[in-house]
Design an enzyme around this catalytic site. Structure first.
Site, short mmCIF file in Angstrom:
data_model
loop_
_atom_site.label_atom_id
_atom_site.label_comp_id
_atom_site.label_asym_id
_atom_site.label_seq_id
_atom_site.Cartn_x
_atom_site.Cartn_y
_atom_site.Cartn_z
N HIS A 191 0.81 -1.22 0.00
CA HIS A 191 0.00 0.00 0.00
C HIS A 191 0.85 1.27 0.00
CE1 HIS A 191 -3.37 -2.64 1.00
NE2 HIS A 191 -4.13 -1.65 0.58
N GLY A 192 2.07 1.21 0.43
CA GLY A 192 2.92 2.39 0.41
C GLY A 192 3.56 2.66 1.76
#
Length: 143
Positions: free
Chosen positions: A115-116
């Site tokens: 997701h980051g």
């Protein structure tokens, strides 16, 4: 703070539900495209002859919204990602094994990386891992 506590809880729930609706819509469209292309075919029931088109089903909105516990809730969301994580992290997931925090943590940490690099994701996924492990250990094995 001018509204009552039940109204604030209801408002937060409805905002979350509305946000989830956009994911239900997009995933339903992509699932429909997969069905039209033939990739969603998942066999049929020999007794009833019913054909299953759920091979690429990624979310089950009814099961998600009516889940009785967090294990059922998390299992109805991102179903293919959950399955891929179990296949791609074989050292962490062994069939028939008791729920373990390291296995769950590895899966959720991989999802957080995907997701980051945002601290909120890591906090959310660590908490999700702990909740998932506790829920698995409390769920009767007959379910």
């Amino acid at each position: 703070m001018e509204f009552s506590f039940p109204r604030r809880v209801f408002t937060v729930y409805m905002v979350g539900f509305t946000t989830r609706l956009k994911y239900y819509g997009v995933w339903s469209l992509t699932e429909g495209a997969c069905i039209l292309s033939g990739m969603g075919y998942n066999g049929f029931d020999a007794k009833s002859g019913k054909v299953f088109w759920n091979r690429l089903e990624n979310v089950d909105p009814y099961s998600l919204e009516t889940a009785q516990n967090s294990y059922g809730y998390l299992g109805s969301w991102n179903k293919n990602t959950n399955m891929a994580a179990q296949l791609c992290l074989p050292a962490c997931h062994t069939k028939g094994q008791e729920a373990r925090i390291p296995a769950s943590m590895a899966t959720f940490a991989t999802s957080a990386l995907w997701h980051g690099f945002y601290p909120g994701y890591y906090l959310t996924f660590v908490l999700g891992s702990f909740i998932q492990t506790v829920a698995k250990s409390m769920t009767p094995s007959s379910l």
